[in-house]
Design a protein around this motif. Structure first.
Motif, PDB file in Angstrom:
ATOM      1  N   ASP A  52       1.221  -1.109   0.181  1.00 53.33           N
ATOM      2  CA  ASP A  52       0.231  -0.202  -0.042  1.00 53.33           C
ATOM      3  C   ASP A  52       0.533   1.140  -0.653  1.00 53.33           C
ATOM      4  O   ASP A  52       0.269   2.480   0.182  1.00 53.33           O
ATOM      5  CB  ASP A  52      -1.203   0.360   1.434  1.00 53.33           C
ATOM      6  CG  ASP A  52      -0.112  -0.448   2.349  1.00 53.33           C
ATOM      7  OD1 ASP A  52       0.685  -0.229   2.627  1.00 53.33           O
ATOM      8  OD2 ASP A  52      -1.230  -0.392   3.548  1.00 53.33           O
ATOM      9  N   GLY A  53       2.311   1.112  -0.421  1.00 51.00           N
ATOM     10  CA  GLY A  53       3.124   3.023  -0.675  1.00 51.00           C
ATOM     11  C   GLY A  53       3.569   3.123   1.061  1.00 51.00           C
ATOM     12  O   GLY A  53       4.422   3.002   1.159  1.00 51.00           O
ATOM     13  N   LYS A  54       3.275   1.688   2.266  1.00 51.55           N
ATOM     14  CA  LYS A  54       3.264   2.186   3.470  1.00 51.55           C
ATOM     15  C   LYS A  54       4.603   1.270   3.968  1.00 51.55           C
ATOM     16  O   LYS A  54       4.527   0.313   3.607  1.00 51.55           O
ATOM     17  CB  LYS A  54       2.838   2.767   4.106  1.00 51.55           C
ATOM     18  CG  LYS A  54       1.246   3.398   4.199  1.00 51.55           C
ATOM     19  CD  LYS A  54      -0.096   3.261   4.187  1.00 51.55           C
ATOM     20  CE  LYS A  54      -0.134   3.467   5.914  1.00 51.55           C
ATOM     21  NZ  LYS A  54      -1.761   3.654   6.199  1.00 51.55           N
ATOM     22  N   LEU A  55       5.815   2.269   4.710  1.00 49.49           N
ATOM     23  CA  LEU A  55       6.645   1.178   5.369  1.00 49.49           C
ATOM     24  C   LEU A  55       6.241   0.785   6.676  1.00 49.49           C
ATOM     25  O   LEU A  55       5.433   1.652   7.397  1.00 49.49           O
ATOM     26  CB  LEU A  55       7.888   2.081   5.314  1.00 49.49           C
ATOM     27  CG  LEU A  55       8.406   1.475   4.601  1.00 49.49           C
ATOM     28  CD1 LEU A  55      10.248   3.506   4.440  1.00 49.49           C
ATOM     29  CD2 LEU A  55       9.279   0.761   3.575  1.00 49.49           C
ATOM     30  N   THR A  56       6.993  -0.498   7.263  1.00 49.65           N
ATOM     31  CA  THR A  56       7.080  -0.725   8.443  1.00 49.65           C
ATOM     32  C   THR A  56       7.910  -1.233   9.393  1.00 49.65           C
ATOM     33  O   THR A  56       8.940  -1.456   8.808  1.00 49.65           O
ATOM     34  CB  THR A  56       5.340  -2.131   9.065  1.00 49.65           C
ATOM     35  OG1 THR A  56       6.741  -2.820   8.270  1.00 49.65           O
ATOM     36  CG2 THR A  56       4.429  -1.310   7.866  1.00 49.65           C
ATOM     37  N   PRO A  57       7.960  -0.925  10.668  1.00 51.24           N
ATOM     38  CA  PRO A  57       9.527  -1.364  11.192  1.00 51.24           C
ATOM     39  C   PRO A  57       9.702  -3.059  10.696  1.00 51.24           C
ATOM     40  O   PRO A  57      10.825  -2.721   9.783  1.00 51.24           O
ATOM     41  CB  PRO A  57       9.551  -1.775  12.418  1.00 51.24           C
ATOM     42  CG  PRO A  57       8.264  -0.826  12.769  1.00 51.24           C
ATOM     43  CD  PRO A  57       7.038  -1.079  11.474  1.00 51.24           C
ATOM     44  N   GLU A  58       8.885  -3.864  10.231  1.00 48.84           N
ATOM     45  CA  GLU A  58       9.434  -5.200   9.671  1.00 48.84           C
ATOM     46  C   GLU A  58       9.445  -5.187   8.588  1.00 48.84           C
ATOM     47  O   GLU A  58      10.865  -5.579   7.745  1.00 48.84           O
ATOM     48  CB  GLU A  58       8.067  -5.881   9.994  1.00 48.84           C
ATOM     49  CG  GLU A  58       7.768  -6.289  11.151  1.00 48.84           C
ATOM     50  CD  GLU A  58       7.040  -5.306  11.552  1.00 48.84           C
ATOM     51  OE1 GLU A  58       6.788  -5.036  13.357  1.00 48.84           O
ATOM     52  OE2 GLU A  58       5.793  -4.406  11.305  1.00 48.84           O
ATOM     53  N   LEU A  59       9.315  -4.397   7.793  1.00 50.69           N
ATOM     54  CA  LEU A  59       9.228  -4.000   6.132  1.00 50.69           C
ATOM     55  C   LEU A  59      10.795  -3.060   5.888  1.00 50.69           C
ATOM     56  O   LEU A  59      11.716  -3.577   5.525  1.00 50.69           O
ATOM     57  CB  LEU A  59       8.540  -3.137   5.176  1.00 50.69           C
ATOM     58  CG  LEU A  59       7.627  -3.929   5.086  1.00 50.69           C
ATOM     59  CD1 LEU A  59       6.251  -3.157   4.276  1.00 50.69           C
ATOM     60  CD2 LEU A  59       7.617  -5.456   4.030  1.00 50.69           C
ATOM     61  N   TYR A  90      -0.410   7.712   5.737  1.00 53.64           N
ATOM     62  CA  TYR A  90       0.056   7.253   7.809  1.00 53.64           C
ATOM     63  C   TYR A  90      -0.468   7.562   8.343  1.00 53.64           C
ATOM     64  O   TYR A  90      -1.271   8.774   8.654  1.00 53.64           O
ATOM     65  CB  TYR A  90       1.915   7.583   7.609  1.00 53.64           C
ATOM     66  CG  TYR A  90       2.427   6.448   7.062  1.00 53.64           C
ATOM     67  CD1 TYR A  90       2.698   5.172   7.252  1.00 53.64           C
ATOM     68  CD2 TYR A  90       3.170   7.552   6.366  1.00 53.64           C
ATOM     69  CE1 TYR A  90       3.943   4.529   6.694  1.00 53.64           C
ATOM     70  CE2 TYR A  90       3.880   6.139   5.024  1.00 53.64           C
ATOM     71  CZ  TYR A  90       5.124   5.637   5.620  1.00 53.64           C
ATOM     72  OH  TYR A  90       5.180   4.872   4.546  1.00 53.64           O
ATOM     73  N   THR A  91      -1.060   6.937   9.474  1.00 52.00           N
ATOM     74  CA  THR A  91      -1.170   7.507  10.588  1.00 52.00           C
ATOM     75  C   THR A  91      -0.307   8.260  11.370  1.00 52.00           C
ATOM     76  O   THR A  91       0.914   6.983  11.646  1.00 52.00           O
ATOM     77  CB  THR A  91      -1.779   6.613  11.983  1.00 52.00           C
ATOM     78  OG1 THR A  91      -1.159   5.469  12.149  1.00 52.00           O
ATOM     79  CG2 THR A  91      -3.090   5.516  11.244  1.00 52.00           C
ATOM     80  N   PRO A  92      -0.392   9.488  13.175  1.00 48.19           N
ATOM     81  CA  PRO A  92       0.639   9.679  13.473  1.00 48.19           C
ATOM     82  C   PRO A  92       1.470   8.229  14.284  1.00 48.19           C
ATOM     83  O   PRO A  92       2.482   7.746  14.199  1.00 48.19           O
ATOM     84  CB  PRO A  92       0.267  10.655  14.243  1.00 48.19           C
ATOM     85  CG  PRO A  92      -1.096  10.891  13.918  1.00 48.19           C
ATOM     86  CD  PRO A  92      -1.302   9.776  13.303  1.00 48.19           C
TER      87      PRO A  92
END
Length: 353
Positions: free
Chosen positions: A121-128, A159-161
């Protein structure tokens, strides 16, 4: 040869290709005219750039410092240079503008390495991020020093805060810094209905590329340093990157026109609302699929390729993935309800052929 100042285009024609297609907001043009009288000191020592700092403080806190630049690529490349060493790398989404749409400028001009990660979805996460955030002591690999995220993302998601805080905490724990590409930051804030500081300096973002051109400015953006300890010699790097405007007052006054009151928010809320109106109409058309949640001013859809080609002859827009039949429709601060309804009618007509 024509010597008059008549328009070379039909000002009534609007499309859905890009919010960059829109003109400048009348309040921005009025501000430029206001700043045009007399002489002002060049290269950022003018009254308008000084006042811009106070305006930025009202949005991002007293420690924020703004460095106006010419364009978004310049903002991103200059900011990333100031955040990295010569051996540094930047972790970003595979779909990130710095990776896809800046002609290799971050790597060619800034001399850094982009380490990309595929995202749904275009959003990074800590895991990614951890897929590329490793090998700091391996001299055979560029050192991951920065995480760059885009708000809102290139796929129109927001992204949410809390999501950005998780990224910042994760990056900082690993000794990395966080850059936020805010080309459409106003749309994200309007979508979340929160102040911009809520998902930038309040959650740990170090440096922001603040976008104005897509939200009503004629030209110009700004690098906003939120954490001065994260960068080195920004003003020198801006000059070396050919982003120091001699008549900087004309960039600064546009940013002031957007940010001193609520023009930035009015424009963003309107373009977001037009995208929602467009999405609601598209959902009623059989054979057209909306690909991502519509959270800002972009609608991504999939429809038959031949329909898109015919529709493009009536309204400008771009394929996002031509092989898959994916397209992107963008709404702007000057998109009207009639524009949206006319486009929906054209879409229905072409789908029925």
């Amino acid at each position: 040869m024509r010597t008059d100042a008549r328009a070379h285009h039909d000002p009534a024609v609007r499309g859905f290709a890009s919010d960059n297609y829109a003109g400048a907001h009348p309040e921005v043009l009025a501000a430029i005219a206001l700043a045009n009288g007399g002489h002002q000191i060049a290269y950022g020592e003018d009254d308008y750039t000084e006042h811009l700092q106070r305006v930025m403080h009202s949005h991002f806190g007293a420690g924020a410092e703004a460095f106006p630049v010419f364009n978004g690529t310049g903002a991103n490349v200059t900011a990333l240079q100031a955040l990295t060493d010569r051996w540094g790398a930047v972790v970003c989404a595979e779909s990130a503008h710095i990776n896809v749409d800046e002609g290799g400028a971050p790597e060619r001009m800034a001399g850094l390495k982009l380490l990309t990660v595929a995202t749904p979805d275009g959003k990074l996460t800590p895991e990614l991020i951890d897929r590329q955030a490793w090998g700091w002591e391996d001299e055979h690999r560029a050192m991951p020093q920065v995480v760059s995220i885009t708000q809102n993302t290139e796929l129109g998601t927001v992204y949410t805060p809390a999501e950005i805080k998780a990224i910042c905490d994760h990056a900082h724990e690993r000794g990395m810094k966080v850059h936020l590409d805010g080309a459409r930051i106003s749309n994200a804030a309007a979508s979340l209905d929160v102040p911009m500081r809520t998902f930038t300096n309040a959650v740990g973002v170090d440096v922001l590329s603040f976008g104005g051109t897509k939200n009503g400015m004629l030209f110009g953006e700004a690098i906003v340093v939120l954490n001065p300890d994260a960068v080195r010699q920004m003003k020198h790097i801006r000059k070396m990157s050919m982003q120091l405007a001699s008549k900087m007052r004309f960039v600064s006054v546009q940013l002031e026109a957007l940010l001193a009151k609520d023009l930035w928010l009015r424009n963003a809320r309107h373009s977001n609302a037009m995208a929602r109106r467009l999405a609601e109409g598209v959902r009623q058309v059989d054979g057209v699929e909306i690909l991502h949640e519509v959270q800002a001013n972009a609608v991504f859809a999939r429809l038959p390729h031949d329909v898109s080609e015919r529709l493009q002859k009536r309204y400008r827009f771009y394929f996002w993935d031509e092989g898959a039949g994916d397209v992107r429709w963008m709404c702007s601060f000057d998109t009207t309800e009639d524009d949206v309804d006319g486009f929906l009618m054209a879409l229905k007509e072409e789908m029925a052929r």
